[in-house]
Design a protein around this motif. Structure first.
Motif, PDB file in Angstrom:
ATOM      1  N   GLN A   1       0.453  -1.022  -0.044  1.00  0.00           N
ATOM      2  CA  GLN A   1      -0.292  -0.285  -0.146  1.00  0.00           C
ATOM      3  C   GLN A   1       1.022   1.589  -0.323  1.00  0.00           C
ATOM      4  O   GLN A   1       0.499   2.366  -0.782  1.00  0.00           O
ATOM      5  CB  GLN A   1      -0.890  -0.363   1.181  1.00  0.00           C
ATOM      6  N   LEU A   2       1.993   1.128   0.556  1.00  0.00           N
ATOM      7  CA  LEU A   2       2.932   1.762   0.629  1.00  0.00           C
ATOM      8  C   LEU A   2       3.935   2.490  -0.590  1.00  0.00           C
ATOM      9  O   LEU A   2       4.026   3.997  -0.393  1.00  0.00           O
ATOM     10  CB  LEU A   2       3.392   2.225   2.224  1.00  0.00           C
TER      11      LEU A   2
ATOM     12  N   ALA B   1       2.018   1.074  -4.633  1.00  0.00           N
ATOM     13  CA  ALA B   1       1.233   1.968  -4.931  1.00  0.00           C
ATOM     14  C   ALA B   1       1.215   3.017  -6.287  1.00  0.00           C
ATOM     15  O   ALA B   1       2.471   2.216  -6.822  1.00  0.00           O
ATOM     16  CB  ALA B   1       2.282   3.260  -3.757  1.00  0.00           C
TER      17      ALA B   1
ATOM     18  N   ARG C   1      -1.311   7.485   2.080  1.00  0.00           N
ATOM     19  CA  ARG C   1      -1.026   6.482   1.493  1.00  0.00           C
ATOM     20  C   ARG C   1      -1.691   5.689   2.277  1.00  0.00           C
ATOM     21  O   ARG C   1      -2.642   4.572   2.452  1.00  0.00           O
ATOM     22  CB  ARG C   1      -0.216   5.529   0.716  1.00  0.00           C
TER      23      ARG C   1
ATOM     24  N   ASP D   1      -4.952   8.083  -2.564  1.00  0.00           N
ATOM     25  CA  ASP D   1      -3.989   7.734  -3.583  1.00  0.00           C
ATOM     26  C   ASP D   1      -3.858   9.142  -3.895  1.00  0.00           C
ATOM     27  O   ASP D   1      -3.788  10.483  -3.493  1.00  0.00           O
ATOM     28  CB  ASP D   1      -5.167   7.904  -5.092  1.00  0.00           C
ATOM     29  N   CYS D   2      -2.336   9.297  -4.170  1.00  0.00           N
ATOM     30  CA  CYS D   2      -1.371  10.024  -4.989  1.00  0.00           C
ATOM     31  C   CYS D   2      -1.271  10.630  -6.418  1.00  0.00           C
ATOM     32  O   CYS D   2      -0.481   9.814  -6.830  1.00  0.00           O
ATOM     33  CB  CYS D   2      -0.282  10.487  -3.975  1.00  0.00           C
TER      34      CYS D   2
END
Length: 196
Positions: free
Chosen positions: A12-13, A17, A137, A142-143
């Protein structure tokens, strides 16, 4: 606090991602933005200087103010994102050091040295911008970081007094995973690292 994170957490990180350019039509609540800041602010900076400043652009009026500074397709990406953060730094961050780092006069090297203050603010503010993305995150957002914009125009529009300076932009929200491009390659350990 020294446990290895699970594979799911690392995915996830970092591992799975992605940087997003397309967004689902789902808002980001103010309470989550506050929680995001409360999380990222715990990341380390030199002498706890904390120079980063964050403008969460989410209103239509705010987006229209930001739009002229964006280059290429970044304007369209910003308009569609629920939130775009102006990750900035305070060029006079040292004013807060008596409160943030009372052990000694940590602001002395910066008060009469704008170049040293700029270097420290940019370096540590960039770290805090990275903490923003990791915290986002971790909190399920999301980024979409961006650097294709006119810093001087952003600063003139949002920071008229000249004290805060823009560093980069980062859209936040819930990404549309169907619009992602294939994962780009990364350098190998041998290409990017040395053991000394």
């Amino acid at each position: 606090m020294t446990q290895l994170l699970s594979a799911e957490a690392l995915d996830q990180l970092f591992i799975r991602a992605r940087s997003h350019n397309a967004w689902l039509d789902q808002s980001v609540p103010d309470a989550l933005l506050s929680h995001l800041y409360d999380t990222l602010k715990q990341g380390p900076t030199s002498n706890n200087c904390c120079p980063a400043r964050f403008v969460f652009v989410r209103s239509d009026a705010g987006k229209q103010q930001l739009l002229p500074a964006l280059k290429g397709h970044n304007g369209e990406k910003m308009l569609r994102a629920p939130v775009t953060v102006i990750v900035a730094f305070d060029s006079e961050f040292y004013r807060y050091l008596p409160e943030l780092f009372p052990a000694y006069d940590a602001g002395a090297p910066y008060r009469d040295n704008p170049q040293a203050a700029y270097v420290a603010a940019l370096r540590n503010g960039s770290l805090q911008g990275a903490y923003l993305m990791l915290a986002a995150r971790a909190l399920g957002l999301d980024c979409g970081p961006m650097s294709g914009f006119d810093n001087a125009l952003v600063d003139a529009t949002f920071f008229a007094d000249g004290r805060w300076k823009s560093n980069f932009l980062c859209s936040l929200g819930y990404g549309d995973h169907t619009a992602l491009r294939p994962v780009g390659p990364r350098l190998t350990f041998a290409q990017a690292c040395r053991l000394a």
